[in-house]
Design a protein around this motif. Structure first.
Motif, PDB file in Angstrom:
ATOM      1  N   VAL A  66      31.919  62.898  29.668  1.00 21.50           N
ATOM      2  CA  VAL A  66      32.688  63.721  30.594  1.00 21.50           C
ATOM      3  C   VAL A  66      34.186  63.524  30.370  1.00 21.50           C
ATOM      4  O   VAL A  66      34.967  64.492  30.372  1.00 21.50           O
ATOM      5  CB  VAL A  66      32.304  63.402  32.055  1.00 21.50           C
ATOM      6  CG1 VAL A  66      33.260  64.090  33.035  1.00 21.50           C
ATOM      7  CG2 VAL A  66      30.865  63.841  32.332  1.00 21.50           C
ATOM      8  N   THR A  84      34.540  65.426  39.766  1.00 21.15           N
ATOM      9  CA  THR A  84      33.652  64.333  40.137  1.00 21.15           C
ATOM     10  C   THR A  84      33.274  64.496  41.603  1.00 21.15           C
ATOM     11  O   THR A  84      34.144  64.522  42.477  1.00 21.15           O
ATOM     12  CB  THR A  84      34.330  62.967  39.936  1.00 21.15           C
ATOM     13  OG1 THR A  84      34.696  62.822  38.555  1.00 21.15           O
ATOM     14  CG2 THR A  84      33.397  61.835  40.335  1.00 21.15           C
ATOM     15  N   TYR A  89      28.684  65.268  38.858  1.00 18.63           N
ATOM     16  CA  TYR A  89      29.785  66.119  38.421  1.00 18.63           C
ATOM     17  C   TYR A  89      29.457  67.584  38.724  1.00 18.63           C
ATOM     18  O   TYR A  89      28.302  67.967  38.912  1.00 18.63           O
ATOM     19  CB  TYR A  89      30.026  65.944  36.916  1.00 18.63           C
ATOM     20  CG  TYR A  89      30.323  64.526  36.507  1.00 18.63           C
ATOM     21  CD1 TYR A  89      31.611  64.007  36.620  1.00 18.63           C
ATOM     22  CD2 TYR A  89      29.312  63.702  36.012  1.00 18.63           C
ATOM     23  CE1 TYR A  89      31.889  62.694  36.252  1.00 18.63           C
ATOM     24  CE2 TYR A  89      29.576  62.392  35.639  1.00 18.63           C
ATOM     25  CZ  TYR A  89      30.864  61.900  35.759  1.00 18.63           C
ATOM     26  OH  TYR A  89      31.131  60.592  35.392  1.00 18.63           O
TER      27      TYR A  89
END
Length: 283
Positions: A66, A84, A89
């Motif tokens: 990520v 987040t 996510y």
């Protein structure tokens, strides 16, 4: 930020491609895009990447993937693409344009046009939507969860192909339609509505023997592979071709009879088209 999932995964900003990194990052991004605007738990991302054998460092490696995606997007001038959120996510609505969402919107508009009898507009929107597919959804990302998520978009594509063909028959485009349907029927031989649309287009084009060949091939495949006979509507269409039913004669507008909601829609659309065009039906 633009994402394309209706084919191999692609990302770009104003036409310039964005490097998404390696396979792990691409799998994570694909999983987030399939659940756009919804939180995707880290555990689900772990399952997407490793299945039932994740390494002990799996959660850390997801965070690294990520982070790499965020860096790539930031370098392209788009800093807030991945949020987040508990428990993982999310790619929020408005952070990116996704080709699948655009296709879904176009198909919805085409369906409304068709229901209102605006057949040329419906045909145009169906074609614009189908043009967004560049191949199998998320092609090359071979993971069970990715493939399962992609099925929704493949089903939407096939439904749009069928509905677009239905509209084209109403518009008298049976000859052009033949070439457009041969491929999908070959790829999805058990999908009877597709087969019936191809049979109708062939019969309307003055090729009834080929239409009956299409029926016989479908019946053979169903019997050999699934132990089934064709459904009632396909059998009735075959009989209509054998009997030279007016709805399958060359040059006939409209579609063969379908019961219930689909039949009511056809009658409404066709009557509105005829009302707006006094010369409709003369050819």
């Amino acid at each position: 930020m633009e994402f394309r999932i209706l084919g191999p995964l692609r990302a770009g900003v104003q036409g310039e491609p964005v490097d998404l990194g390696g396979g792990r990052a691409r799998l994570v991004l694909a999983a987030l895009l399939l659940e756009a605007d919804r939180p995707v738990p880290v555990e689900r991302l772990v399952d997407v990447v490793w299945g039932d054998r994740p390494p002990s460092s799996a959660r850390t490696q997801i965070a690294i993937a990520v982070s790499g995606l965020r860096r790539a997007f930031r370098d392209a001038g788009r800093a807030r693409v991945i949020e987040t959120v508990r428990p993982g996510y999310r790619i929020p609505a408005g952070a990116a344009a996704i080709d699948a969402a655009a296709a879904e919107e176009l198909i919805g508009a085409a369906r409304r046009d068709a229901a209102a009898g605006r057949l040329p507009q419906a045909a145009g929107r169906f074609r614009a939507a189908l043009a967004l597919w560049r191949g199998p959804v998320l092609d090359g990302l071979d993971r069970p969860r990715i493939e399962a998520g992609a099925l929704r978009w493949e089903e939407l594509r096939l439904a749009a192909v069928e509905e677009a063909a239905h509209v084209d028959l109403l518009l008298g485009r049976h000859r052009e339609l033949i070439g457009e349907l041969i491929g999908p029927v070959g790829e999805h031989p058990y999908r009877e509505r597709l087969r019936g649309l191809l049979m109708t287009a062939l019969a309307r084009a003055g090729r009834p023997s080929e239409a009956l060949d299409v029926y016989r091939e479908g019946r053979r495949l169903l019997a050999a592979d699934l132990g089934l006979e064709p459904g009632r509507e396909l059998r009735e269409l075959q009989l209509g071709i054998l009997r030279d039913d007016p709805l399958v004669r060359p040059g006939t507008p409209g579609v063969p009879r379908r019961r219930g909601r689909a039949l009511r829609w056809r009658r409404t659309a066709l009557s509105q088209r005829e009302a707006s065009s006094p010369t409709c039906g003369s050819s």
